[in-house]
Design an enzyme around this catalytic site. Structure first.
Site: not given
Ligand code: GLU
Length: 427
Positions: A117
């Protein structure tokens, strides 16, 4: 077993939220992992953390610095995968927890990714479009040493969107000297994005709700739904609930809390929110207090905003049958216990909001093969992956007499730690 582990400075105080909630969730899985629990400490420390300075020249000519992060929590099962958040409350601790939840989510769904993240501590509403572009490009360039189509693949999260992903893809591509569309997902379709990606998280929330409702005898048709958050997750989930006959009786975004017992006209609310940047001033519902919002009688409550929203106090007050977590980490472990006692079913984030990263996976595969699928194909594959994961997790929860969250964590940790064990430690 943990006697050999020294504490790390960035984990100190190790119990700060929301990382502490993630650690608590991991601890709750330990008794269910058998010999694999030997490796569990792996998940209590991120594999790799990058903190970057993001300096830009503002439109008025001044120089400003922002703090950015990319955390790769675990890479045992594949490259890192997870979004990038632009929000004024972003901290390293938060990004660590969000990366950890991505590890669990990707493994629970069986996607061939680790967890990662990123974030930049800014309020995107306080910048011009040109400034946001400079922040995004400089941030991307700074984290360029750890991301890549086979290393770590960012995507949108709170405060970022397809335009952010277009700038990230372009910046990375310019730096490596060729177009690398697979470096991010959630891109515009014209740049190698996937049909259905924009709606995928909300669609997955709906699928999870429908599956839970079918098992509890709470049909979506005619159900009352309350949604906290009206962005890419909450807004789309609300729309799909309504399309399937549910009545969305209350909504909350960063500026407004509104209710209408007859059901809110979601397309009208979406049009208002797009035009005005928020639900505030929308005439199709009445303002209600924060306290009332958390006590409305409903069948489905969908927290689709930020972490830590369902506190123990709110868990006592909620009058719902099923909580479907659109956000990441909305329910604290203490609140989880209260909800379980009260017989309120929680479909956890790592399952309920996994539709987004599932279609991100499809996008990444399509970019690699340069062969693009139809929207019907994407939605059908999303449906089948979500339902399969839901079935397996539900079944395990019944067998072990644990919550759906713990069951999802058991399945995910088994996959991650088996990979860890089979790969072995180097050297
Ligand atoms: N931000 C989204 C999540 O928390 C999508 C992450 C992604 O598609 O890599 O799952």
């Amino acid at each position: 077993m943990n006697s050999h582990h020294s504490s790390l400075s960035y984990l100190d105080p190790a119990r700060a939220e929301p990382w502490a909630s993630f650690i608590e969730q991991i601890d709750r899985v330990a008794p269910h992992l058998g010999p694999l629990s030997h490796w569990l400490e792996t998940l209590k420390r991120p594999k790799r953390i990058l903190v970057v300075d993001v300096p830009i020249i503002r439109d008025d000519g001044s120089i400003a610095h922002y703090e950015g992060y990319r955390v790769q929590h675990n890479l045992s099962r594949g490259p890192g995968k997870g979004g990038v958040r632009f929000h004024p409350a972003v901290t390293l601790n938060e990004v660590m927890a969000l990366a950890g939840w991505m590890t669990i989510k990707n493994a629970a769904l069986g996607l061939p990714f680790g967890g990662a993240k990123g974030g930049v501590r800014i309020d995107p509403r306080g910048f011009s479009r040109a400034e946001l572009e400079r922040i995004t490009r400089r941030y991307t360039s700074e984290i360029g040493i750890v991301i890549g189509p086979d290393k770590d693949i960012p995507a949108p999260d709170v405060g970022t969107d397809q335009q952010t992903m277009a700038w990230m893809m372009d910046t990375y591509s310019v730096n490596v000297g060729h177009t690398a569309s697979g470096v991010v997902t959630g891109k515009p379709v014209a740049l190698g994005g996937s049909l259905g990606r924009h709606e995928a998280t909300g669609r997955g929330v709906y699928i999870a709700a429908r599956e839970a409702g079918a098992r509890l005898g709470v049909p979506i048709d005619g159900a009352r739904v309350v949604v906290q958050g009206f962005g890419n997750v909450g807004g789309i989930a609300a729309r799909i609930f309504r399309e399937n006959g549910a009545k969305v009786i209350a909504l909350q975004d960063a500026e407004a809390t509104i209710a209408n017992p007859l059901g809110i006209d979601i397309p009208a609310a979406l049009t208002h929110a797009t035009a005005h940047g928020s639900l505030s001033g929308f005439f199709g519902a009445e303002p209600v207090s924060e306290d009332d919002f958390w006590q409305l009688e409903c069948e489905y409550f969908v927290p689709a905003a930020l972490e830590g929203q369902v506190t123990p106090e709110r868990a006592h007050n909620l009058r719902t049958r099923i909580i479907v977590e659109g956000a990441n980490g909305p329910t604290t472990p203490a609140a989880d216990d209260i909800l379980r006692q009260r017989n309120i079913l929680v479909i956890p984030d790592v399952l309920a909001n996994a539709g987004g990263v599932t279609v991100s996976y499809f996008e990444w595969v399509q970019d690699f093969s340069s062969f693009f699928w139809s929207e019907e194909e994407i939605n059908a594959r999303l449906e089948s992956i979500m339902v399969k994961a839901f079935d397996a997790i539900w079944q395990l929860a019944l067998e072990r007499e644990v919550s759906i969250r713990t069951a999802a964590f058991i399945i995910a940790c088994q996959r991650v730690l088996a990979a860890r064990e089979q790969r072995g430690l180097y050297p």
